[in-house]
Motif scaffolding. Structure first.
Motif: not given
Length: 322
Positions: A5-9, A11-12, A15, A74, A82
């Motif tokens: 999964t893309p890191p920004e997704i 990380a969100r 969180s 994640n 998720s």
């Protein structure tokens, strides 16, 4: 199998867990090893599902549950869903001991699904299906609840997790189910999704589909044992849910050792081989199929189908789907 999964997704998604605020316990099952919690994240409703060896379910422990987790990783995110691995203690020198699923924001239907409730056995005749259940399915499909499925089929999400795929009018794909931790083979749980959108459930299967269904069965089994060579074909079972959680045809592929909880029980799961045999022996031409037979299954008393269809039928009242 590890998600990319893309890191920004990721990380969100990660969180979100510490922000979960408990409202109440919805349910606990599997001998106390799984809990369903209702809460909020940024004032929006959310459901947190967690599994481990055993859970303390007193309110003091549940209130601090989400903030007591560490090393949250994640595994994937798609639409409102998720899933994660995490540690229940501050130390992270051991493998994660928790599998988490987050539904955010969740709906009233999600809350009902994961709440403890009584069960009822119902028999769905071809007439009940045509008059009430099919229109009910149509309503649900029009409410956008299949966005996460279409995200996968159309290549927007989870493509790195796809194990096998065939394109075309009879295309399908294979990927891990969100309830599997993607590494424990005895609890393996994969999902076969069809690309076509005209088959909503087992009810849409006809004699003319037999060759296609058999082809899918063979390819799903072949792809699974190829990726996981420690498995043999006779260690896998394939089944279909009725009623399904969502109205887009899909096949569950699980290890035979996976604990047979309520999702694999009689009244919920139909073996794929048994469905094929029923289609082969049913009377009629190519258009004869599963819409022509009666199906008996169980429903929760809080489910919409029980409240809107079967309870009114039982009490002799008019069925109101709106």
């Amino acid at each position: 199998m590890t998600s990319t999964t893309p890191p920004e997704i990721a990380a969100r998604a990660e969180s979100l867990i510490p922000k979960f605020q408990l409202t109440r316990l919805l349910n606990q099952d599997q001998a106390g090893r799984r809990i369903s919690l209702l809460g909020t994240i940024d004032s929006q409703p959310a459901i947190l599902l967690a599994e481990r060896a055993a859970f303390a379910t007193d309110n003091d422990h549940l209130t601090t549950f989400s903030t007591s987790l560490s090393s949250i990783k994640n595994l994937g995110a798609n639409d409102i869903y998720s899933w994660f691995l995490a540690h229940s203690k501050s130390t992270s020198d051991q493998p994660p001991d928790l599998k988490l699923n987050l539904i955010y924001p969740c709906t009233d239907s999600h809350i009902k699904k994961y709440s403890a409730q009584g069960l009822r056995v119902v028999t769905e005749t071809p007439e009940i299906y045509a008059s009430y259940i099919r229109p009910f399915m149509q309503q649900k499909r029009e409410q956008g609840r299949l966005n996460w499925v279409f995200n996968i089929i159309e290549g927007r999400t989870e493509q790195e997790d796809v194990i096998y795929r065939e394109h075309g009018d009879e295309g399908f794909l294979l990927l891990p189910d969100l309830n599997w931790d993607r590494k424990t083979i005895p609890s393996l749980h994969l999902l076969g999704l069809v690309e076509r959108r005209d088959i909503w459930s087992v009810r849409d299967l006809k004699k003319t589909h037999i060759t296609w269904i058999k082809h899918m069965r063979e390819k799903l089994l072949d792809a699974t044992v190829k990726l996981y060579p420690e498995l043999e074909r006779d260690q896998l079972k394939l089944y279909i849910h009725y009623q399904p959680t969502y109205y887009h045809f899909h096949i569950h592929i699980v290890h035979v050792a996976l604990e047979a909880g309520s999702t694999q029980a009689t009244g919920k799961a139909l073996g794929l081989d048994n469905i094929i045999s029923q289609l082969e022996t049913i009377q009629g031409g190519d258009d004869a199929g599963m819409a022509d037979v009666s199906l008996t299954y169980h429903l929760g008393e809080a489910s919409e189908l029980w409240e809107k269809v079967y309870l009114p039928l039982k009490e002799g009242r008019k069925v109101e789907l709106t």
